[in-house]
Design a protein around this motif. Structure first.
Motif, PDB file in Angstrom:
ATOM      1  N   PRO A  70       6.998 -42.976  -2.386  1.00  0.00           N
ATOM      2  CA  PRO A  70       7.012 -42.717  -0.943  1.00  0.00           C
ATOM      3  C   PRO A  70       7.868 -43.687  -0.142  1.00  0.00           C
ATOM      4  CG  PRO A  70       4.870 -43.545  -1.679  1.00  0.00           C
ATOM      5  CD  PRO A  70       5.640 -43.195  -2.899  1.00  0.00           C
ATOM      6  N   LEU A  71       8.006 -44.934  -0.620  1.00  0.00           N
ATOM      7  CA  LEU A  71       8.840 -45.912   0.083  1.00  0.00           C
ATOM      8  C   LEU A  71      10.137 -46.196  -0.667  1.00  0.00           C
ATOM      9  CD1 LEU A  71       6.114 -48.410   1.366  1.00  0.00           C
ATOM     10  CD2 LEU A  71       7.133 -46.434   2.524  1.00  0.00           C
ATOM     11  N   GLY A  72      10.474 -45.324  -1.633  1.00  0.00           N
ATOM     12  CA  GLY A  72      11.768 -45.403  -2.291  1.00  0.00           C
ATOM     13  C   GLY A  72      11.784 -46.001  -3.673  1.00  0.00           C
ATOM     14  N   ALA A 110       5.662 -48.389   7.393  1.00  0.00           N
ATOM     15  CA  ALA A 110       5.508 -47.543   6.211  1.00  0.00           C
ATOM     16  C   ALA A 110       5.237 -46.106   6.614  1.00  0.00           C
ATOM     17  CB  ALA A 110       4.375 -48.064   5.327  1.00  0.00           C
ATOM     18  N   ALA A 111       4.428 -45.893   7.648  1.00  0.00           N
ATOM     19  CA  ALA A 111       4.136 -44.534   8.110  1.00  0.00           C
ATOM     20  C   ALA A 111       5.407 -43.831   8.568  1.00  0.00           C
ATOM     21  CB  ALA A 111       3.113 -44.573   9.242  1.00  0.00           C
ATOM     22  N   TRP A 112       6.328 -44.589   9.150  1.00  0.00           N
ATOM     23  CA  TRP A 112       7.593 -44.014   9.619  1.00  0.00           C
ATOM     24  C   TRP A 112       8.561 -43.763   8.458  1.00  0.00           C
ATOM     25  CZ3 TRP A 112       9.753 -41.680  13.605  1.00  0.00           C
ATOM     26  CH2 TRP A 112      11.139 -41.638  13.696  1.00  0.00           C
ATOM     27  N   GLU A 113       8.627 -44.695   7.524  1.00  0.00           N
ATOM     28  CA  GLU A 113       9.636 -44.621   6.464  1.00  0.00           C
ATOM     29  C   GLU A 113       9.223 -43.733   5.287  1.00  0.00           C
ATOM     30  OE1 GLU A 113      10.168 -48.676   5.377  1.00  0.00           O
ATOM     31  OE2 GLU A 113      10.961 -49.259   7.351  1.00  0.00           O
ATOM     32  N   THR A 192       3.972 -45.130  17.107  1.00  0.00           N
ATOM     33  CA  THR A 192       4.587 -44.510  15.940  1.00  0.00           C
ATOM     34  C   THR A 192       4.204 -43.032  15.843  1.00  0.00           C
ATOM     35  OG1 THR A 192       4.510 -46.632  14.796  1.00  0.00           O
ATOM     36  CG2 THR A 192       4.879 -44.680  13.433  1.00  0.00           C
ATOM     37  N   VAL A 193       2.977 -42.708  16.227  1.00  0.00           N
ATOM     38  CA  VAL A 193       2.586 -41.292  16.256  1.00  0.00           C
ATOM     39  C   VAL A 193       3.506 -40.510  17.184  1.00  0.00           C
ATOM     40  CG1 VAL A 193       0.793 -39.684  17.038  1.00  0.00           C
ATOM     41  CG2 VAL A 193       0.178 -41.642  15.617  1.00  0.00           C
ATOM     42  N   ASP A 194       3.823 -41.075  18.358  1.00  0.00           N
ATOM     43  CA  ASP A 194       4.730 -40.402  19.289  1.00  0.00           C
ATOM     44  C   ASP A 194       6.119 -40.230  18.675  1.00  0.00           C
ATOM     45  OD1 ASP A 194       2.753 -40.201  21.197  1.00  0.00           O
ATOM     46  OD2 ASP A 194       3.376 -42.004  22.298  1.00  0.00           O
ATOM     47  N   ARG A 195       6.612 -41.261  17.987  1.00  0.00           N
ATOM     48  CA  ARG A 195       7.921 -41.168  17.339  1.00  0.00           C
ATOM     49  C   ARG A 195       7.910 -40.117  16.234  1.00  0.00           C
ATOM     50  NH1 ARG A 195       9.329 -46.496  14.756  1.00  0.00           N
ATOM     51  NH2 ARG A 195      11.423 -45.592  14.536  1.00  0.00           N
ATOM     52  N   LEU A 196       6.838 -40.108  15.457  1.00  0.00           N
ATOM     53  CA  LEU A 196       6.728 -39.116  14.380  1.00  0.00           C
ATOM     54  C   LEU A 196       6.697 -37.699  14.944  1.00  0.00           C
ATOM     55  CD1 LEU A 196       4.068 -40.872  12.118  1.00  0.00           C
ATOM     56  CD2 LEU A 196       6.468 -40.483  11.529  1.00  0.00           C
ATOM     57  N   ARG A 197       5.942 -37.513  16.013  1.00  0.00           N
ATOM     58  CA  ARG A 197       5.862 -36.188  16.621  1.00  0.00           C
ATOM     59  C   ARG A 197       7.241 -35.723  17.095  1.00  0.00           C
ATOM     60  NH1 ARG A 197       2.827 -37.379  20.568  1.00  0.00           N
ATOM     61  NH2 ARG A 197       0.795 -36.999  19.598  1.00  0.00           N
ATOM     62  N   ALA A 198       7.983 -36.621  17.731  1.00  0.00           N
ATOM     63  CA  ALA A 198       9.320 -36.260  18.206  1.00  0.00           C
ATOM     64  C   ALA A 198      10.246 -35.932  17.039  1.00  0.00           C
ATOM     65  CB  ALA A 198       9.895 -37.406  19.050  1.00  0.00           C
ATOM     66  N   ARG A 199      10.153 -36.725  15.961  1.00  0.00           N
ATOM     67  CA  ARG A 199      11.002 -36.451  14.793  1.00  0.00           C
ATOM     68  C   ARG A 199      10.631 -35.125  14.141  1.00  0.00           C
ATOM     69  NH1 ARG A 199      11.078 -40.711   9.862  1.00  0.00           N
ATOM     70  NH2 ARG A 199       9.054 -39.749   9.440  1.00  0.00           N
ATOM     71  N   LEU A 200       9.359 -34.836  14.046  1.00  0.00           N
ATOM     72  CA  LEU A 200       8.919 -33.564  13.467  1.00  0.00           C
ATOM     73  C   LEU A 200       9.396 -32.389  14.310  1.00  0.00           C
ATOM     74  CD1 LEU A 200       5.325 -34.660  12.457  1.00  0.00           C
ATOM     75  CD2 LEU A 200       7.018 -33.707  10.876  1.00  0.00           C
ATOM     76  N   ASP A 201       9.331 -32.520  15.618  1.00  0.00           N
ATOM     77  CA  ASP A 201       9.815 -31.449  16.491  1.00  0.00           C
ATOM     78  C   ASP A 201      11.309 -31.216  16.303  1.00  0.00           C
ATOM     79  OD1 ASP A 201       7.355 -30.878  17.606  1.00  0.00           O
ATOM     80  OD2 ASP A 201       7.647 -32.161  19.367  1.00  0.00           O
ATOM     81  N   ALA A 202      12.082 -32.288  16.214  1.00  0.00           N
ATOM     82  CA  ALA A 202      13.524 -32.157  16.000  1.00  0.00           C
ATOM     83  C   ALA A 202      13.817 -31.511  14.656  1.00  0.00           C
ATOM     84  CB  ALA A 202      14.192 -33.530  16.100  1.00  0.00           C
ATOM     85  N   HIS A 203      13.056 -31.893  13.645  1.00  0.00           N
ATOM     86  CA  HIS A 203      13.223 -31.309  12.312  1.00  0.00           C
ATOM     87  C   HIS A 203      12.895 -29.826  12.332  1.00  0.00           C
ATOM     88  CE1 HIS A 203      13.368 -31.099   7.992  1.00  0.00           C
ATOM     89  NE2 HIS A 203      12.070 -30.899   7.860  1.00  0.00           N
ATOM     90  N   ALA A 204      11.837 -29.455  13.056  1.00  0.00           N
ATOM     91  CA  ALA A 204      11.431 -28.049  13.122  1.00  0.00           C
ATOM     92  C   ALA A 204      12.531 -27.181  13.712  1.00  0.00           C
ATOM     93  CB  ALA A 204      10.150 -27.914  13.947  1.00  0.00           C
ATOM     94  N   VAL A 205      13.172 -27.687  14.735  1.00  0.00           N
ATOM     95  CA  VAL A 205      14.242 -26.929  15.393  1.00  0.00           C
ATOM     96  C   VAL A 205      15.437 -26.741  14.466  1.00  0.00           C
ATOM     97  CG1 VAL A 205      15.904 -26.966  17.289  1.00  0.00           C
ATOM     98  CG2 VAL A 205      13.531 -27.639  17.706  1.00  0.00           C
TER      99      VAL A 205
END
Length: 331
Positions: A70-72, A110-113, A192-205
């Motif tokens: 998970p971390l490479g 770690a949650a982000w990466e 980090t939850v907010d950052r993850l949510r934004a990244r997931l939304d961008a990925h979904a699009v």
């Protein structure tokens, strides 16, 4: 007339004992109390432990591959081949699991990466082994990347050929809520939850289809939704799939009673978890149902819904065995 055996059908006590270990302990306790040898039927809900349960029930072989953790960091992860090699079983937890991240390394970074790349590499290995269907047991992940790592690994390998993906989901959470619901469990703080949510939304699009709003798509940090969007994966609730695969209904109807088990009986038990599903089927068939759990945190109303007659608390295998022996008087 000889008494019919009990069906012993526990989930794992996560972090302590596997479903098979719990089933064996319950079986020993019942036999020590004079009950006939039970029918042992270890269960899983589509997450961690599903491979072992299905391999035991269906028979087959195992393989493995060197994949990214998970971390490479590289690691060796296994998969199973059942149904004469036509179906493979891959566990997200084996390649991208939270259990692979040391306690001291967990946190917002770690949650982000954390990436699902290793899961994608393991799916590719299973498909290259000849599987026509790859079952992906989506549970216990360290990730919230929407499957971006897995998708990249599969695409870089040239795709999956003719292999089809079926994702067994241990939660009903949709893609767009997985960061807020599961991110904190993986070390994410509110920022980090907010950052993850934004990244997931961008990925979904950016995906061929938008997984937001699709039932079950939030499993494994959105991996389920990502595989659905990128490769047309079929998303399926894990608990009913496993119960059907192990022949639970037929075995349950042949038993005098069912003894279930899990680490914690709580509100989530009613939300598609394996013990809740198994108890519901027993109730509908008129077969008495009991449970041995590490902790009983279910409210009285929840108990009425599940309709488990007797609940015993136990944590160690020795305690589970003793609790099973104590059930003999109420079977």
């Amino acid at each position: 007339m000889a008494r019919r055996p009990c069906l012993v059908a526990p989930d794992s006590f996560k972090g302590t004992s596997t479903a098979a270990q719990v089933a064996a302990a319950i079986g020993r306790g019942l036999e020590a109390a004079g009950e006939p040898p039970p029918d042992l039927c270890p269960l899983a809900d589509g997450g961690e432990g599903t491979l072992a349960v299905l391999l035991t029930a269906l028979g087959g072989s195992t393989g493995g591959a060197r994949v990214s953790g998970p971390l490479g960091a590289p690691l060796h992860a296994g998969y199973a081949l059942v149904e004469d090699g036509g179906t493979a079983i891959v566990e997200v937890a084996a390649a991208s699991g939270l259990g692979l991240v040391p306690e001291e390394a967990r946190g917002p970074d770690a949650a982000w990466e954390a990436s699902t790349r290793g899961t994608g590499e393991l799916i590719v290995a299973a498909a290259r082994a000849g599987a026509e269907v790859v079952l992906v047991a989506a549970g216990g992940s360290a990730t919230s990347d929407g499957g971006a790592g897995a998708i990249a690994a599969i695409e870089e390998a040239g795709g999956l050929g003719h292999a089809k993906l079926v994702v067994l989901c241990d939660v009903r959470t949709p893609y767009e809520r997985c960061a807020e619901v599961f991110g904190p469990q993986k070390g994410a703080d509110p920022a980090t939850v907010d950052r993850l949510r934004a990244r997931l939304d961008a990925h979904a699009v950016a995906l061929p289809q938008d997984p937001r709003g699709v039932p079950l798509s939030g499993a494994a940090g959105g991996l389920a939704g990502g595989l659905w969007a990128a490769f047309g994966a079929h998303l399926e609730p894990g608990a009913p799939f496993v119960l059907d695969a192990v022949g639970y209904d037929e075995r349950m109807r042949a038993a005098q009673a069912v003894v279930l088990g899990e680490g914690r009986l709580d509100a989530q038990t009613l939300q598609g978890k394996i013990v809740g599903e198994a108890a519901t089927r027993a109730r509908q068939a008129g077969v008495p149902c009991h449970a041995i759990v590490g902790e009983d945190a279910l409210e009285p109303f929840g108990h009425r819904i599940v309709d488990v007659h007797v609940v015993r608390e136990a944590t160690t295998l020795a305690e589970i065995e003793a609790a099973a022996a104590s059930l003999a008087g109420v079977l």
